[in-house]
Design a protein around this motif. Structure first.
Motif, PDB file in Angstrom:
ATOM      1  N   LEU A 154     116.687  28.979  71.913  1.00 45.76           N
ATOM      2  CA  LEU A 154     116.203  28.509  70.991  1.00 45.76           C
ATOM      3  C   LEU A 154     117.007  27.914  69.804  1.00 45.76           C
ATOM      4  O   LEU A 154     116.825  28.004  68.653  1.00 45.76           O
ATOM      5  CB  LEU A 154     115.036  29.474  70.252  1.00 45.76           C
ATOM      6  N   GLY A 155     117.977  27.304  70.253  1.00 45.58           N
ATOM      7  CA  GLY A 155     118.945  26.623  69.398  1.00 45.58           C
ATOM      8  C   GLY A 155     118.454  25.439  69.124  1.00 45.58           C
ATOM      9  O   GLY A 155     117.504  24.971  69.426  1.00 45.58           O
ATOM     10  N   PHE A 198     116.283  22.895  71.039  1.00 47.23           N
ATOM     11  CA  PHE A 198     115.134  21.971  70.165  1.00 47.23           C
ATOM     12  C   PHE A 198     115.738  21.363  69.254  1.00 47.23           C
ATOM     13  O   PHE A 198     116.912  21.099  68.971  1.00 47.23           O
ATOM     14  CB  PHE A 198     114.008  23.038  69.555  1.00 47.23           C
ATOM     15  N   GLY A 199     114.991  20.538  68.260  1.00 41.37           N
ATOM     16  CA  GLY A 199     115.165  19.456  67.311  1.00 41.37           C
ATOM     17  C   GLY A 199     115.289  18.115  67.739  1.00 41.37           C
ATOM     18  O   GLY A 199     115.565  17.363  66.911  1.00 41.37           O
ATOM     19  N   MET A 200     115.084  17.956  68.974  1.00 45.90           N
ATOM     20  CA  MET A 200     114.891  16.645  69.263  1.00 45.90           C
ATOM     21  C   MET A 200     113.560  16.002  69.059  1.00 45.90           C
ATOM     22  O   MET A 200     112.432  16.739  69.148  1.00 45.90           O
ATOM     23  CB  MET A 200     115.406  16.483  70.865  1.00 45.90           C
ATOM     24  N   ASP A 201     113.565  14.545  69.080  1.00 40.44           N
ATOM     25  CA  ASP A 201     112.129  14.035  68.918  1.00 40.44           C
ATOM     26  C   ASP A 201     112.232  12.768  69.705  1.00 40.44           C
ATOM     27  O   ASP A 201     113.082  12.365  70.554  1.00 40.44           O
ATOM     28  CB  ASP A 201     111.650  13.889  67.367  1.00 40.44           C
ATOM     29  N   THR A 202     111.166  11.701  69.593  1.00 44.38           N
ATOM     30  CA  THR A 202     111.053  10.777  70.538  1.00 44.38           C
ATOM     31  C   THR A 202     112.124   9.988  70.520  1.00 44.38           C
ATOM     32  O   THR A 202     112.653   9.070  71.415  1.00 44.38           O
ATOM     33  CB  THR A 202     109.776  10.131  70.346  1.00 44.38           C
ATOM     34  N   SER A 203     112.682   9.822  68.980  1.00 48.04           N
ATOM     35  CA  SER A 203     113.663   8.636  68.684  1.00 48.04           C
ATOM     36  C   SER A 203     114.964   9.164  69.503  1.00 48.04           C
ATOM     37  O   SER A 203     115.934   8.374  69.459  1.00 48.04           O
ATOM     38  CB  SER A 203     113.867   8.749  67.277  1.00 48.04           C
ATOM     39  N   ASP A 204     115.018  10.542  70.078  1.00 46.77           N
ATOM     40  CA  ASP A 204     116.550  10.922  70.616  1.00 46.77           C
ATOM     41  C   ASP A 204     116.268  10.661  72.181  1.00 46.77           C
ATOM     42  O   ASP A 204     117.252  10.991  72.921  1.00 46.77           O
ATOM     43  CB  ASP A 204     116.606  12.396  70.469  1.00 46.77           C
ATOM     44  N   TYR A 220     114.459  22.169  80.476  1.00 53.83           N
ATOM     45  CA  TYR A 220     113.607  22.988  80.237  1.00 53.83           C
ATOM     46  C   TYR A 220     113.750  23.595  79.067  1.00 53.83           C
ATOM     47  O   TYR A 220     114.716  24.010  78.601  1.00 53.83           O
ATOM     48  CB  TYR A 220     114.107  23.876  81.435  1.00 53.83           C
ATOM     49  N   GLY A 221     112.529  24.113  78.572  1.00 51.73           N
ATOM     50  CA  GLY A 221     112.621  24.470  77.208  1.00 51.73           C
ATOM     51  C   GLY A 221     112.971  23.443  76.176  1.00 51.73           C
ATOM     52  O   GLY A 221     113.769  23.666  75.244  1.00 51.73           O
ATOM     53  N   ILE A 222     112.351  22.537  75.860  1.00 55.99           N
ATOM     54  CA  ILE A 222     112.468  21.562  75.126  1.00 55.99           C
ATOM     55  C   ILE A 222     111.404  21.092  74.358  1.00 55.99           C
ATOM     56  O   ILE A 222     110.172  21.478  74.789  1.00 55.99           O
ATOM     57  CB  ILE A 222     113.285  20.349  75.672  1.00 55.99           C
ATOM     58  N   PRO A 223     111.420  20.321  73.122  1.00 62.71           N
ATOM     59  CA  PRO A 223     110.264  19.916  72.501  1.00 62.71           C
ATOM     60  C   PRO A 223     109.381  18.973  73.227  1.00 62.71           C
ATOM     61  O   PRO A 223     109.861  18.032  74.028  1.00 62.71           O
ATOM     62  CB  PRO A 223     110.827  19.052  71.073  1.00 62.71           C
ATOM     63  N   ALA A 224     108.268  19.209  73.076  1.00 56.56           N
ATOM     64  CA  ALA A 224     107.033  18.429  73.883  1.00 56.56           C
ATOM     65  C   ALA A 224     107.022  16.785  73.456  1.00 56.56           C
ATOM     66  O   ALA A 224     107.093  16.209  74.596  1.00 56.56           O
ATOM     67  CB  ALA A 224     105.594  18.947  73.490  1.00 56.56           C
ATOM     68  N   ASP A 259     113.548  16.403  86.389  1.00 55.59           N
ATOM     69  CA  ASP A 259     112.920  17.560  86.390  1.00 55.59           C
ATOM     70  C   ASP A 259     112.807  18.134  84.871  1.00 55.59           C
ATOM     71  O   ASP A 259     113.828  18.375  84.262  1.00 55.59           O
ATOM     72  CB  ASP A 259     113.849  18.376  87.160  1.00 55.59           C
ATOM     73  N   VAL A 260     111.478  17.876  84.327  1.00 54.12           N
ATOM     74  CA  VAL A 260     111.210  18.149  83.016  1.00 54.12           C
ATOM     75  C   VAL A 260     110.146  19.300  82.992  1.00 54.12           C
ATOM     76  O   VAL A 260     109.070  19.001  83.446  1.00 54.12           O
ATOM     77  CB  VAL A 260     110.732  17.062  82.211  1.00 54.12           C
ATOM     78  N   ARG A 261     110.728  20.538  82.585  1.00 50.48           N
ATOM     79  CA  ARG A 261     109.544  21.738  82.605  1.00 50.48           C
ATOM     80  C   ARG A 261     109.608  22.313  81.211  1.00 50.48           C
ATOM     81  O   ARG A 261     110.647  22.134  80.797  1.00 50.48           O
ATOM     82  CB  ARG A 261     109.752  22.657  83.781  1.00 50.48           C
ATOM     83  N   GLY A 262     108.600  23.172  81.120  1.00 53.80           N
ATOM     84  CA  GLY A 262     108.881  23.958  79.895  1.00 53.80           C
ATOM     85  C   GLY A 262     108.814  23.420  78.559  1.00 53.80           C
ATOM     86  O   GLY A 262     109.553  23.549  77.669  1.00 53.80           O
ATOM     87  N   ALA A 263     108.100  22.139  78.368  1.00 56.27           N
ATOM     88  CA  ALA A 263     108.045  21.648  77.110  1.00 56.27           C
ATOM     89  C   ALA A 263     107.133  22.274  76.061  1.00 56.27           C
ATOM     90  O   ALA A 263     106.100  22.937  76.391  1.00 56.27           O
ATOM     91  CB  ALA A 263     107.093  19.950  77.275  1.00 56.27           C
ATOM     92  N   ARG A 264     107.618  22.364  74.829  1.00 57.91           N
ATOM     93  CA  ARG A 264     107.244  23.616  73.939  1.00 57.91           C
ATOM     94  C   ARG A 264     106.606  22.721  72.553  1.00 57.91           C
ATOM     95  O   ARG A 264     107.486  21.812  72.013  1.00 57.91           O
ATOM     96  CB  ARG A 264     108.035  24.425  73.564  1.00 57.91           C
ATOM     97  N   LYS A 265     105.494  23.032  72.156  1.00 55.56           N
ATOM     98  CA  LYS A 265     105.209  22.655  70.871  1.00 55.56           C
ATOM     99  C   LYS A 265     105.750  23.404  69.706  1.00 55.56           C
ATOM    100  O   LYS A 265     106.085  24.423  69.869  1.00 55.56           O
ATOM    101  CB  LYS A 265     103.675  22.496  70.646  1.00 55.56           C
ATOM    102  N   PRO A 266     105.989  22.793  68.566  1.00 54.36           N
ATOM    103  CA  PRO A 266     106.491  23.294  67.483  1.00 54.36           C
ATOM    104  C   PRO A 266     105.924  24.831  67.153  1.00 54.36           C
ATOM    105  O   PRO A 266     106.624  25.811  66.918  1.00 54.36           O
ATOM    106  CB  PRO A 266     106.411  22.565  66.061  1.00 54.36           C
ATOM    107  N   GLU A 267     104.583  24.983  67.345  1.00 54.81           N
ATOM    108  CA  GLU A 267     103.823  26.044  67.022  1.00 54.81           C
ATOM    109  C   GLU A 267     104.374  27.465  68.000  1.00 54.81           C
ATOM    110  O   GLU A 267     104.531  28.445  67.545  1.00 54.81           O
ATOM    111  CB  GLU A 267     102.324  26.057  67.112  1.00 54.81           C
ATOM    112  N   TRP A 268     104.416  26.865  69.229  1.00 54.64           N
ATOM    113  CA  TRP A 268     104.797  27.801  70.294  1.00 54.64           C
ATOM    114  C   TRP A 268     106.303  28.488  69.679  1.00 54.64           C
ATOM    115  O   TRP A 268     106.658  29.538  70.009  1.00 54.64           O
ATOM    116  CB  TRP A 268     105.174  27.067  71.651  1.00 54.64           C
TER     117      TRP A 268
END
Length: 383
Positions: free
Chosen positions: A188-189, A212-218, A234-238, A259-268
């Protein structure tokens, strides 16, 4: 694109060539099997390197690569990989398959001569481990120390950074401008300025895990990283996950393994910061209900342990808390059998996590209480 065929055309018997950084020359391998159900290709590496071949005939009397270094004992370098033929590989012709028996080994990236380089190093009489001179592995702290010196590591091609709490990608790119393979992982860095990775024009492979910390602009863009052929997230912002999927899915047919898995929303992320079992969320063989009950049991155990060590620390009571934990997971596992070797280790890691939390809260050494907890778990568990 036909679902029963690789997205980039390749067939059993095809010989493919690729430039090898490990050898400083080209090397080759053969496709010996395709599994449409598993979307896997069996790849046999060949004992050959040289200038770029235009056809199979340029390889001469080529033989399969047999490995005798370390404990390989003459086994063929024969392994299953994802069946997407990476864009840097070229089909140069076909030969009858050099082996017909299946491979039972599985790997991630297709071999690019590293095993051949290790074998030649061994054959030279040098029994020290072969280490790629262009590859570095850092912890996040080690990388931070490197950054403070302002060192530019031109020539480093492969970089792995583990244990990231926070990392500025602008600084990373400035320090390592020649990267072809990059692997970043945390717990969760946070990655900042991830769009700067677009400034790595030679990048072929990107792996990001639990950051985390990335968004669509990245999002990485094909026009900036045209050689990219392996994306593992894996385990990255949705939002970032969705943008990367949308951008790179059309390029799978050109040789991009996605291979993209474990997309997480901020609430998660907010809800799971103190949940050491969060990686079980969405794991293929763990039922959703089992995951929810596992987290509930972990939280109940944490609360009971913390209450005990702050209210008197009676080791007999703590042992009972451990027994209850072991018994609860016995019951959960009896329904669906999801606790395997990895999950067993993760459960003990979770117990260490809660004991560390309690020790910080109590402000004193809780080694004896920790031992009593584990003793209780071991006395009741059958997983």
């Amino acid at each position: 694109m036909k679902r029963d065929q690789p997205p980039r055309p390749v067939a059993v018997g095809d010989v493919v060539a690729v430039y090898s950084e490990a050898l400083g020359a080209w090397t080759a391998s053969q496709v010996t099997g395709l599994d449409a159900a598993a979307k896997c290709a069996a790849i046999l590496e060949l004992d050959w390197s040289g200038p770029e071949p235009a056809a199979v005939a340029d390889l001469g009397d080529v033989q399969p690569l047999r490995l005798t270094h370390h404990s390989w004992s003459g086994k063929l370098s024969h392994c299953n990989h994802g069946w997407v033929l990476p864009r840097s590989f070229t089909v140069i012709g076909s030969l009858p398959p050099m082996v017909t028996e299946p491979s039972y080994s599985f790997g991630s990236a297709w071999g690019r001569g590293e095993q051949l380089a290790r074998q030649r190093h061994w054959d030279s009489g040098d029994r020290e481990d072969w280490n790629a001179p262009y590859a570095l592995t850092y912890t996040a702290d080690e990388l931070a120390a490197e950054h403070t010196r302002g060192t530019v590591r031109a020539g480093v091609k492969h970089l792995t950074v583990r244990g990231i709490t926070r990392l500025d990608c602008t600084s990373l790119v400035a320090a390592f401008p020649d990267l072809t393979r990059l692997s970043l992982s945390g717990n969760l860095g946070t990655l900042t300025s991830a769009a700067a990775l677009n400034q790595l024009p030679q990048l072929q492979a990107l792996t990001i895990t639990e950051l985390f910390g990335m968004d669509t602009s990245d999002c990485l863009l094909p026009r900036h990283v045209p050689e990219l052929e392996e994306v593992s997230l894996y385990g990255i912002p949705a939002d970032y996950a969705a943008a990367m999927r949308k951008t790179w899915r059309p390029h799978v047919r050109h040789g991009v393994e996605l291979d993209v898995r474990g997309a997480r929303k901020p609430e998660w992320v907010a809800a799971n910061t103190a949940n050491p079992l969060r990686d079980w969320d969405g794991r293929e063989h763990i039922p959703r209900a089992a995951y929810r009950k596992a987290v509930a049991q972990y939280k109940a155990t944490r609360d009971a342990f913390l209450a005990e060590v702050t209210g008197g620390e009676h080791h007999g009571n703590i042992t009972e808390i451990g027994r209850a934990f072991g018994a609860a997971f016995n019951a959960l596992d009896s329904r669906s059998r999801f606790i395997e070797t990895v999950e067993r280790e993760e459960l003990f890691d979770a117990l260490d996590f809660l004991a560390d939390e309690a020790q910080t809260a109590a402000g004193r050494d809780l080694s004896a209480a920790r031992s009593a907890l584990i003793e209780g778990v071991d006395s009741s568990r059958d997983w």
